[in-house]
Scaffold this active site. Structure first.
Site, PDB file in Angstrom:
ATOM      1  N   HIS A 268      -5.309  -1.903   2.618  1.00 55.64           N
ATOM      2  CA  HIS A 268      -4.094  -1.444   1.927  1.00 55.64           C
ATOM      3  C   HIS A 268      -4.124  -1.962   0.484  1.00 55.64           C
ATOM      4  CE1 HIS A 268       0.131  -1.012   0.844  1.00 55.64           C
ATOM      5  NE2 HIS A 268       0.208  -0.112   1.805  1.00 55.64           N
TER       6      HIS A 268
ATOM      7  N   GLU B 155      -3.656   6.785  -0.642  1.00 56.61           N
ATOM      8  CA  GLU B 155      -2.410   6.263  -1.228  1.00 56.61           C
ATOM      9  C   GLU B 155      -2.666   5.839  -2.666  1.00 56.61           C
ATOM     10  OE1 GLU B 155       0.456   4.216   2.163  1.00 56.61           O
ATOM     11  OE2 GLU B 155      -0.085   3.073   0.404  1.00 56.61           O
TER      12      GLU B 155
HETATM   13  O1  G3P Z   1       1.568   1.893   3.871  1.00 59.18           O
HETATM   14  C1  G3P Z   1       2.496   2.760   3.327  1.00 59.18           C
HETATM   15  C2  G3P Z   1       3.074   2.197   2.109  1.00 59.18           C
HETATM   16  O2  G3P Z   1       2.169   1.553   1.266  1.00 59.18           O
HETATM   17  C3  G3P Z   1       3.855   3.201   1.352  1.00 59.18           C
HETATM   18  O3  G3P Z   1       4.868   2.495   0.740  1.00 59.18           O
HETATM   19  O4  G3P Z   1       7.112   2.152  -0.081  1.00 59.18           O
HETATM   20  O5  G3P Z   1       5.691   3.920  -1.080  1.00 59.18           O
HETATM   21  O6  G3P Z   1       6.597   4.213   1.221  1.00 59.18           O
HETATM   22  P1  G3P Z   1       6.137   3.244   0.166  1.00 59.18           P
END
Ligand code: G3P
Length: 219
Positions: free
Chosen positions: A89, A138
Site C-alpha cells: 500500500h 491506486e
Molecule cells: O486502500 C484503500 C485506500 O488507500 C483508499 O483510501 O481514503 O482514498 O478511500 P481513500
C-alpha cells in the site's frame, strides 16, 4: 467487491473496529455485495471471532518464525483466521521488489490471499509478474480525497490497468478517493472487479448509509 481499509483511523480501531465490522456485515447481507474489512493486525483476532465476513489485514512482513522484532508473520495471521493481506500500500510500501516478492510468496505459502498495490502502470506491470490474488491501482496523490476519485481523474489509466491485469488473468481493484456509487459504476465499466475504500466509509457520520450507497454502484 468492496475492500474497506480501516487504516489506523481511530474509527477503525479497537472496539470501534468491531462495531464497524458489524455494519459492514449488515450491508453485505442487505446488498449481497461482497465486502471485506481490512483491519489492523492488533484487532484482527477479535474481529475474526465477531464476524462471518472474510477478514484481511493491511500488511505482512517477508519473514518466517525467528528473530524479527515487531514484524508480522504470515503464518500467524493465517492461524488466527485472517483470509488475506494487502501488500505494498502507498502508506506501507516495501523498500525493494525482492522484499515484496518474498512477502507475497510467504503469504501464499501460509494460505493467505494477497492484493498488491501499484501507484502507476509501470509498477502494475511488474507486480502482475508476482501473480497475486488481486492487483490494485491506486494513485497515491488521490488517496484520502473526499472530492476527486480515481474513477473521475484517471479513467484512461484504469482501462489500461485492466488490460494489463486481464492478460495475466489477475482481477483488478481500484482505489483512491472513491466516494459514490457512480465511482463504482465507472470503475466496473472500465474493467475493475471492485474497489478499495477508506475515508468515505471509516470516517463517515453514517457508515451504513454511505456503504449501502456504494453498493448501489454494483447494480
Ligand atoms: O486502500 C484503500 C485506500 O488507500 C483508499 O483510501 O481514503 O482514498 O478511500 P481513500
Amino acid at each position: 467487491m468492496i475492500f474497506v481499509n480501516y487504516k489506523a483511523y481511530e474509527e477503525g480501531s479497537g472496539q470501534k473496529a468491531v462495531a464497524l465490522t458489524r455494519i459492514l456485515e449488515e450491508v453485505a447481507h442487505l446488498s449481497q455485495v461482497k465486502i471485506v474489512p481490512v483491519v489492523q493486525v492488533i484487532d484482527a483476532e477479535s474481529i475474526v471471532s465477531s464476524t462471518s465476513l472474510e477478514v484481511w489485514i493491511q500488511h505482512v512482513d517477508p519473514v518466517s518464525f525467528g528473530p524479527h522484532t515487531g514484524w508480522t508473520l504470515p503464518e500467524e495471521a493465517a492461524r488466527i483466521g485472517v483470509a488475506g493481506v494487502f501488500l505494498n500500500h502507498s502508506e506501507h510500501k516495501f523498500d525493494n521488489f525482492d522484499a515484496l516478492y518474498t512477502a507475497n510468496k510467504k503469504a501464499f505459502e501460509a494460505n493467505l490471499k494477497t492484493l498488491i498495490f501499484a501507484g502507476d502502470l509501470e509498477e502494475l506491470k511488474k507486480i502482475c509478474e508476482l501473480a497475486p490474488t488481486f492487483v490494485a491501482y491506486e494513485p497515491p496523490e488521490l488517496v484520502g480525497s473526499t472530492t476527486i476519485s480515481v474513477a473521475q481523474a484517471k479513467p484512461e489509466v484504469i482501462s489500461e490497468a485492466s488490460e494489463v491485469a486481464k492478460t495475466k488473468g489477475i482481477p483488478l481493484v481500484v482505489g483512491a478517493g472513491i466516494h459514490s456509487r457512480d465511482d463504482i459504476k465507472k470503475s466496473l465499466e472500465l474493467g475493475a472487479v471492485g474497489v478499495a475504500v477508506a475515508t468515505d466509509i471509516v470516517k463517515a457520520v453514517d457508515p451504513a448509509k454511505e456503504l449501502l450507497d456504494l453498493t448501489e454502484g454494483f447494480k
